[in-house]
Scaffold this motif. Structure first.
Motif, PDB file in Angstrom:
ATOM      1  N   TYR A   3     -22.036  30.614  11.118  1.00 43.74           N
ATOM      2  CA  TYR A   3     -20.937  31.368  11.702  1.00 43.74           C
ATOM      3  C   TYR A   3     -21.265  31.766  13.128  1.00 43.74           C
ATOM      4  O   TYR A   3     -22.435  31.979  13.480  1.00 43.74           O
ATOM      5  CB  TYR A   3     -20.642  32.629  10.875  1.00 43.74           C
ATOM      6  CG  TYR A   3     -20.103  32.304   9.509  1.00 43.74           C
ATOM      7  CD1 TYR A   3     -18.775  31.929   9.341  1.00 43.74           C
ATOM      8  CD2 TYR A   3     -20.927  32.350   8.398  1.00 43.74           C
ATOM      9  CE1 TYR A   3     -18.284  31.614   8.077  1.00 43.74           C
ATOM     10  CE2 TYR A   3     -20.444  32.035   7.145  1.00 43.74           C
ATOM     11  CZ  TYR A   3     -19.125  31.662   6.991  1.00 43.74           C
ATOM     12  OH  TYR A   3     -18.636  31.351   5.750  1.00 43.74           O
ATOM     13  N   TYR A   4     -20.228  31.848  13.933  1.00 45.97           N
ATOM     14  CA  TYR A   4     -20.332  32.240  15.336  1.00 45.97           C
ATOM     15  C   TYR A   4     -19.316  33.345  15.581  1.00 45.97           C
ATOM     16  O   TYR A   4     -18.311  33.434  14.889  1.00 45.97           O
ATOM     17  CB  TYR A   4     -20.038  31.050  16.249  1.00 45.97           C
ATOM     18  CG  TYR A   4     -20.882  29.844  15.922  1.00 45.97           C
ATOM     19  CD1 TYR A   4     -22.153  29.700  16.465  1.00 45.97           C
ATOM     20  CD2 TYR A   4     -20.413  28.855  15.056  1.00 45.97           C
ATOM     21  CE1 TYR A   4     -22.939  28.594  16.157  1.00 45.97           C
ATOM     22  CE2 TYR A   4     -21.187  27.753  14.745  1.00 45.97           C
ATOM     23  CZ  TYR A   4     -22.449  27.628  15.294  1.00 45.97           C
ATOM     24  OH  TYR A   4     -23.225  26.544  14.980  1.00 45.97           O
ATOM     25  N   TYR A   5     -19.584  34.162  16.581  1.00 46.72           N
ATOM     26  CA  TYR A   5     -18.742  35.327  16.833  1.00 46.72           C
ATOM     27  C   TYR A   5     -18.416  35.457  18.318  1.00 46.72           C
ATOM     28  O   TYR A   5     -19.296  35.321  19.161  1.00 46.72           O
ATOM     29  CB  TYR A   5     -19.461  36.610  16.383  1.00 46.72           C
ATOM     30  CG  TYR A   5     -19.899  36.550  14.952  1.00 46.72           C
ATOM     31  CD1 TYR A   5     -19.066  36.997  13.934  1.00 46.72           C
ATOM     32  CD2 TYR A   5     -21.140  36.010  14.613  1.00 46.72           C
ATOM     33  CE1 TYR A   5     -19.470  36.923  12.607  1.00 46.72           C
ATOM     34  CE2 TYR A   5     -21.547  35.931  13.292  1.00 46.72           C
ATOM     35  CZ  TYR A   5     -20.712  36.383  12.291  1.00 46.72           C
ATOM     36  OH  TYR A   5     -21.101  36.295  10.980  1.00 46.72           O
ATOM     37  N   VAL A   6     -17.153  35.728  18.593  1.00 41.58           N
ATOM     38  CA  VAL A   6     -16.739  36.180  19.921  1.00 41.58           C
ATOM     39  C   VAL A   6     -16.560  37.681  19.779  1.00 41.58           C
ATOM     40  O   VAL A   6     -15.931  38.150  18.828  1.00 41.58           O
ATOM     41  CB  VAL A   6     -15.424  35.517  20.378  1.00 41.58           C
ATOM     42  CG1 VAL A   6     -14.905  36.164  21.657  1.00 41.58           C
ATOM     43  CG2 VAL A   6     -15.629  34.027  20.585  1.00 41.58           C
ATOM     44  N   TYR A   7     -17.142  38.423  20.706  1.00 37.61           N
ATOM     45  CA  TYR A   7     -17.079  39.873  20.602  1.00 37.61           C
ATOM     46  C   TYR A   7     -16.745  40.480  21.961  1.00 37.61           C
ATOM     47  O   TYR A   7     -16.971  39.864  23.008  1.00 37.61           O
ATOM     48  CB  TYR A   7     -18.402  40.437  20.079  1.00 37.61           C
ATOM     49  CG  TYR A   7     -19.593  40.161  20.964  1.00 37.61           C
ATOM     50  CD1 TYR A   7     -20.012  41.097  21.902  1.00 37.61           C
ATOM     51  CD2 TYR A   7     -20.297  38.967  20.873  1.00 37.61           C
ATOM     52  CE1 TYR A   7     -21.101  40.852  22.721  1.00 37.61           C
ATOM     53  CE2 TYR A   7     -21.382  38.715  21.676  1.00 37.61           C
ATOM     54  CZ  TYR A   7     -21.781  39.662  22.607  1.00 37.61           C
ATOM     55  OH  TYR A   7     -22.854  39.408  23.420  1.00 37.61           O
ATOM     56  N   ASN A  56     -16.307  29.287  12.463  1.00 39.48           N
ATOM     57  CA  ASN A  56     -17.312  28.411  11.881  1.00 39.48           C
ATOM     58  C   ASN A  56     -17.451  27.107  12.651  1.00 39.48           C
ATOM     59  O   ASN A  56     -18.203  26.234  12.265  1.00 39.48           O
ATOM     60  CB  ASN A  56     -17.053  28.141  10.397  1.00 39.48           C
ATOM     61  CG  ASN A  56     -15.700  27.532  10.141  1.00 39.48           C
ATOM     62  OD1 ASN A  56     -15.064  27.017  11.042  1.00 39.48           O
ATOM     63  ND2 ASN A  56     -15.247  27.596   8.908  1.00 39.48           N
ATOM     64  N   ASP A  57     -16.756  26.993  13.778  1.00 40.73           N
ATOM     65  CA  ASP A  57     -16.828  25.799  14.612  1.00 40.73           C
ATOM     66  C   ASP A  57     -17.282  26.207  16.014  1.00 40.73           C
ATOM     67  O   ASP A  57     -16.620  27.004  16.680  1.00 40.73           O
ATOM     68  CB  ASP A  57     -15.453  25.127  14.671  1.00 40.73           C
ATOM     69  CG  ASP A  57     -15.452  23.866  15.501  1.00 40.73           C
ATOM     70  OD1 ASP A  57     -15.724  23.959  16.714  1.00 40.73           O
ATOM     71  OD2 ASP A  57     -15.167  22.792  14.954  1.00 40.73           O
ATOM     72  N   ILE A  58     -18.395  25.668  16.455  1.00 38.59           N
ATOM     73  CA  ILE A  58     -18.965  26.043  17.745  1.00 38.59           C
ATOM     74  C   ILE A  58     -18.015  25.737  18.902  1.00 38.59           C
ATOM     75  O   ILE A  58     -17.935  26.503  19.873  1.00 38.59           O
ATOM     76  CB  ILE A  58     -20.351  25.372  17.971  1.00 38.59           C
ATOM     77  CG1 ILE A  58     -21.033  25.912  19.231  1.00 38.59           C
ATOM     78  CG2 ILE A  58     -20.221  23.864  18.041  1.00 38.59           C
ATOM     79  CD1 ILE A  58     -21.424  27.349  19.181  1.00 38.59           C
ATOM     80  N   ASN A  59     -17.268  24.653  18.796  1.00 38.80           N
ATOM     81  CA  ASN A  59     -16.333  24.299  19.876  1.00 38.80           C
ATOM     82  C   ASN A  59     -15.194  25.318  19.974  1.00 38.80           C
ATOM     83  O   ASN A  59     -14.764  25.667  21.074  1.00 38.80           O
ATOM     84  CB  ASN A  59     -15.786  22.886  19.670  1.00 38.80           C
ATOM     85  CG  ASN A  59     -16.876  21.852  19.772  1.00 38.80           C
ATOM     86  OD1 ASN A  59     -17.702  21.884  20.689  1.00 38.80           O
ATOM     87  ND2 ASN A  59     -16.927  20.946  18.813  1.00 38.80           N
ATOM     88  N   GLN A  60     -14.716  25.791  18.840  1.00 36.34           N
ATOM     89  CA  GLN A  60     -13.656  26.804  18.833  1.00 36.34           C
ATOM     90  C   GLN A  60     -14.153  28.118  19.436  1.00 36.34           C
ATOM     91  O   GLN A  60     -13.439  28.767  20.199  1.00 36.34           O
ATOM     92  CB  GLN A  60     -13.152  27.058  17.417  1.00 36.34           C
ATOM     93  CG  GLN A  60     -12.286  25.971  16.860  1.00 36.34           C
ATOM     94  CD  GLN A  60     -11.818  26.312  15.451  1.00 36.34           C
ATOM     95  OE1 GLN A  60     -12.523  26.968  14.685  1.00 36.34           O
ATOM     96  NE2 GLN A  60     -10.624  25.862  15.119  1.00 36.34           N
TER      97      GLN A  60
END
Length: 102
Positions: A3-7, A56-60
């Protein structure tokens, strides 16, 4: 699954910092403790986490972070408040010289 997060952080000077990470707890700790003295938030602590979106997608996540970084303060505040519908209104040109306002 990874998982990746924009914060978005709100700084003591009321500015916003937008970032991306794969570990939000670790990244918050780094911001709060000032581990990186060259980081934007270092001299603007204390900071508060005001928005966090999981991907869950690094490009997104990279595309969304880039998009948010280019947004106005009002657009950032709209998503912070969960008012996603307001984004379309804020993106509409309301200048009197715009073709749609003639």
């Amino acid at each position: 699954m990874k998982y990746y997060y924009v914060y978005i952080l709100k700084c003591i000077d009321n500015s916003y910092y937008t970032g991306v990470t794969n570990n939000i707890e670790r990244r918050m700790y780094e911001h709060l403790t000032g581990e990186n003295t060259t980081c934007y938030t270092y001299k603007r602590r204390p900071i508060t986490l005001v928005f966090c979106e999981e991907f869950n997608d690094i490009n997104q996540v990279i595309a969304f972070e880039k998009q948010v970084k280019g947004w106005s303060r009002k657009k950032k505040e709209a998503i912070i408040l969960g008012n996603w519908d307001k984004l379309k209104y804020l993106a509409t040109c309301r200048n009197s010289s715009h073709y749609s306002n003639k």
